[in-house]
Design a protein around this motif. Structure first.
Motif, PDB file in Angstrom:
ATOM      1  N   GLY A  25       5.778   9.708  -9.311  1.00 22.07           N
ATOM      2  CA  GLY A  25       6.067   8.698 -10.316  1.00 22.07           C
ATOM      3  C   GLY A  25       7.473   8.777 -10.881  1.00 22.07           C
ATOM      4  O   GLY A  25       7.952   7.798 -11.480  1.00 22.07           O
ATOM      5  N   ASP A  26       8.158   9.892 -10.674  1.00 21.97           N
ATOM      6  CA  ASP A  26       9.513  10.033 -11.215  1.00 21.97           C
ATOM      7  C   ASP A  26      10.489   9.016 -10.633  1.00 21.97           C
ATOM      8  O   ASP A  26      11.534   8.750 -11.231  1.00 21.97           O
ATOM      9  CB  ASP A  26      10.040  11.446 -10.957  1.00 21.97           C
ATOM     10  N   VAL A  27      10.187   8.442  -9.467  1.00 22.73           N
ATOM     11  CA  VAL A  27      11.122   7.485  -8.864  1.00 22.73           C
ATOM     12  C   VAL A  27      11.267   6.220  -9.707  1.00 22.73           C
ATOM     13  O   VAL A  27      12.201   5.436  -9.509  1.00 22.73           O
ATOM     14  CB  VAL A  27      10.704   7.108  -7.432  1.00 22.73           C
ATOM     15  N   TRP A  28      10.345   5.997 -10.648  1.00 21.69           N
ATOM     16  CA  TRP A  28      10.381   4.788 -11.474  1.00 21.69           C
ATOM     17  C   TRP A  28      11.123   4.987 -12.793  1.00 21.69           C
ATOM     18  O   TRP A  28      11.142   4.077 -13.635  1.00 21.69           O
ATOM     19  CB  TRP A  28       8.961   4.333 -11.775  1.00 21.69           C
ATOM     20  N   ARG A  29      11.729   6.132 -13.013  1.00 16.57           N
ATOM     21  CA  ARG A  29      12.322   6.443 -14.322  1.00 16.57           C
ATOM     22  C   ARG A  29      13.257   5.355 -14.822  1.00 16.57           C
ATOM     23  O   ARG A  29      13.202   4.944 -15.984  1.00 16.57           O
ATOM     24  CB  ARG A  29      13.086   7.768 -14.254  1.00 16.57           C
ATOM     25  N   ALA A  30      14.145   4.869 -13.963  1.00 20.16           N
ATOM     26  CA  ALA A  30      15.121   3.882 -14.402  1.00 20.16           C
ATOM     27  C   ALA A  30      14.521   2.489 -14.542  1.00 20.16           C
ATOM     28  O   ALA A  30      15.085   1.639 -15.226  1.00 20.16           O
ATOM     29  CB  ALA A  30      16.305   3.837 -13.427  1.00 20.16           C
ATOM     30  N   VAL A  31      13.387   2.246 -13.898  1.00 22.44           N
ATOM     31  CA  VAL A  31      12.765   0.922 -13.937  1.00 22.44           C
ATOM     32  C   VAL A  31      12.031   0.702 -15.250  1.00 22.44           C
ATOM     33  O   VAL A  31      12.003  -0.414 -15.783  1.00 22.44           O
ATOM     34  CB  VAL A  31      11.806   0.745 -12.750  1.00 22.44           C
ATOM     35  N   THR A  32      11.445   1.738 -15.798  1.00 20.04           N
ATOM     36  CA  THR A  32      10.673   1.579 -17.032  1.00 20.04           C
ATOM     37  C   THR A  32      11.538   1.081 -18.185  1.00 20.04           C
ATOM     38  O   THR A  32      11.039   0.419 -19.099  1.00 20.04           O
ATOM     39  CB  THR A  32      10.000   2.903 -17.437  1.00 20.04           C
ATOM     40  N   ASP A  33      12.845   1.361 -18.144  1.00 19.88           N
ATOM     41  CA  ASP A  33      13.739   0.926 -19.216  1.00 19.88           C
ATOM     42  C   ASP A  33      13.838  -0.591 -19.309  1.00 19.88           C
ATOM     43  O   ASP A  33      14.182  -1.137 -20.361  1.00 19.88           O
ATOM     44  CB  ASP A  33      15.142   1.503 -19.020  1.00 19.88           C
ATOM     45  N   ALA A  34      13.561  -1.285 -18.199  1.00 19.54           N
ATOM     46  CA  ALA A  34      13.703  -2.742 -18.170  1.00 19.54           C
ATOM     47  C   ALA A  34      12.436  -3.472 -18.607  1.00 19.54           C
ATOM     48  O   ALA A  34      12.426  -4.701 -18.662  1.00 19.54           O
ATOM     49  CB  ALA A  34      14.092  -3.194 -16.755  1.00 19.54           C
ATOM     50  N   TRP A  35      11.377  -2.717 -18.920  1.00 21.89           N
ATOM     51  CA  TRP A  35      10.100  -3.345 -19.283  1.00 21.89           C
ATOM     52  C   TRP A  35       9.925  -3.356 -20.799  1.00 21.89           C
ATOM     53  O   TRP A  35       9.996  -2.309 -21.443  1.00 21.89           O
ATOM     54  CB  TRP A  35       8.935  -2.601 -18.636  1.00 21.89           C
ATOM     55  N   GLN A  36       9.683  -4.513 -21.350  1.00 21.54           N
ATOM     56  CA  GLN A  36       9.478  -4.638 -22.793  1.00 21.54           C
ATOM     57  C   GLN A  36       7.986  -4.589 -23.097  1.00 21.54           C
ATOM     58  O   GLN A  36       7.316  -5.611 -23.221  1.00 21.54           O
ATOM     59  CB  GLN A  36      10.107  -5.936 -23.302  1.00 21.54           C
ATOM     60  N   GLY A  37       7.484  -3.395 -23.177  1.00 20.36           N
ATOM     61  CA  GLY A  37       6.070  -3.168 -23.429  1.00 20.36           C
ATOM     62  C   GLY A  37       5.697  -1.765 -23.000  1.00 20.36           C
ATOM     63  O   GLY A  37       6.560  -0.914 -22.753  1.00 20.36           O
ATOM     64  N   ARG A  38       4.423  -1.521 -22.904  1.00 21.40           N
ATOM     65  CA  ARG A  38       3.944  -0.204 -22.488  1.00 21.40           C
ATOM     66  C   ARG A  38       4.124  -0.029 -20.989  1.00 21.40           C
ATOM     67  O   ARG A  38       4.102  -0.993 -20.222  1.00 21.40           O
ATOM     68  CB  ARG A  38       2.464  -0.059 -22.842  1.00 21.40           C
ATOM     69  N   TRP A  39       4.302   1.202 -20.559  1.00 22.80           N
ATOM     70  CA  TRP A  39       4.328   1.484 -19.133  1.00 22.80           C
ATOM     71  C   TRP A  39       3.497   2.734 -18.833  1.00 22.80           C
ATOM     72  O   TRP A  39       3.375   3.627 -19.655  1.00 22.80           O
ATOM     73  CB  TRP A  39       5.748   1.632 -18.593  1.00 22.80           C
ATOM     74  N   VAL A  40       2.917   2.723 -17.651  1.00 20.54           N
ATOM     75  CA  VAL A  40       2.035   3.803 -17.192  1.00 20.54           C
ATOM     76  C   VAL A  40       2.451   4.153 -15.766  1.00 20.54           C
ATOM     77  O   VAL A  40       2.463   3.284 -14.888  1.00 20.54           O
ATOM     78  CB  VAL A  40       0.557   3.367 -17.212  1.00 20.54           C
ATOM     79  N   VAL A  41       2.811   5.411 -15.540  1.00 21.35           N
ATOM     80  CA  VAL A  41       3.319   5.827 -14.227  1.00 21.35           C
ATOM     81  C   VAL A  41       2.560   7.063 -13.752  1.00 21.35           C
ATOM     82  O   VAL A  41       2.860   8.187 -14.164  1.00 21.35           O
ATOM     83  CB  VAL A  41       4.828   6.122 -14.282  1.00 21.35           C
ATOM     84  N   PRO A  42       1.560   6.903 -12.896  1.00 18.73           N
ATOM     85  CA  PRO A  42       0.840   8.061 -12.358  1.00 18.73           C
ATOM     86  C   PRO A  42       1.482   8.604 -11.084  1.00 18.73           C
ATOM     87  O   PRO A  42       2.260   7.910 -10.414  1.00 18.73           O
ATOM     88  CB  PRO A  42      -0.538   7.471 -12.031  1.00 18.73           C
ATOM     89  N   ASP A  43       1.183   9.842 -10.775  1.00 16.25           N
ATOM     90  CA  ASP A  43       1.367  10.362  -9.421  1.00 16.25           C
ATOM     91  C   ASP A  43       0.114   9.983  -8.639  1.00 16.25           C
ATOM     92  O   ASP A  43      -1.010  10.220  -9.108  1.00 16.25           O
ATOM     93  CB  ASP A  43       1.499  11.883  -9.424  1.00 16.25           C
TER      94      ASP A  43
END
Length: 257
Positions: A25-43
């Motif tokens: 899930g670490d590959v999404w680190r920079a993508v979560t910044d662009a989301w205006q709301g909650r985010w959930v990133v599992p392995d």
């Protein structure tokens, strides 16, 4: 079933991000910044810090991941490659939580017998132990398609590796290679959510012509990301902002006229 999950973001619509085979899930680190709301990133199961499964199918992966999908907010599920197929499976609603929109990014839609045989051979390989972290990191990045995109000393690689007394190995459970080729028409037909299929214009695993052919007659939308390859979310995270905005907008009710 233990699934390792990262969560964050302000209150609002939830974005669930599912990585591809061999990544975490670490590959999404920079993508979560662009989301205006909650985010959930599992392995995904068998990856990173999540426990393995006794058998890997798209249904078993969706079953394991369904408990991490929020049920108290509108949801978008965006998955890359293997994660994109699981996103489509979750979009059926057959595993519990429902999503308003799902997106498969860089999903390989055409598999040859040779490719499936190679995957089966990889699944049966014994676990390899590397003498150094750099050697193990290089292998992990190649497996995930991130070699030369991410440095071996990057923290993005940390959870993809396991250190033991005799050296370093990949956290990836080789059994995940047995998941097989997805039945894309069936998955899209069963999906109750809005479906978007996306890929980089230079993605060798999901070239635009395969993307368009898969979407024909299904009602799925298609998005091609100019100049990007298979791991578009790592190559240029900002390029996903319009895609995220499109998915976010699909959660809004239609305006009254």
């Amino acid at each position: 079933m233990t699934v390792h999950v990262r969560r964050g973001g302000p209150d609002g619509p939830a974005l669930v991000l599912l990585h591809g085979l061999g990544a975490t899930g670490d590959v999404w680190r920079a993508v979560t910044d662009a989301w205006q709301g909650r985010w959930v990133v599992p392995d995904l199961p068998g990856h990173g810090r999540s426990a393995p499964l006794p058998e890997y199918t798209y249904d078993s992966l969706a079953t394991a991941l369904a408990p991490v999908v929020p049920t108290d907010h509108p949801v978008v599920v965006l998955g890359h490659s293997l994660g994109g197929v699981v996103a489509l499976a979750l979009g059926s609603g057959n595993f519990g939580p429902s999503a308003g929109a799902v997106c498969g990014l860089g999903v390989k839609t055409r598999w040859s017998e040779q490719e499936l045989a190679k995957a089966a051979e990889l699944a049966d390989r014994p676990v390899r132990v590397f003498a150094t972290r750099d050697e193990a990191a290089e292998r992990a990045l190649k497996v995930a398609g991130l070699w030369q995109l991410v440095a071996t000393d990057s923290p993005l690689v940390d959870d993809a590796l396991v250190e033991s007394d005799d050296g370093w190995r990949l956290a990836l459970d080789h059994g995940a290679y047995r998941v097989g080729a997805p039945d894309m028409p069936a998955l899209i037909a069963a999906c109750r959510a809005r479906v978007v299929l996306a890929a980089g214009a230079r993605d060798p695993m999901c070239p635009p012509e395969h993307l368009f052919a898969t979407a024909v007659g299904t009602g799925a939308d298609t998005v091609v990301l100019p100049g990007l390859g298979h791991n578009a979310h790592v190559e240029k995270p900002d390029a996903l902002a319009p895609l995220l905005a499109r998915l976010r907008a699909s959660l809004d009710p239609p305006a009254d006229h």
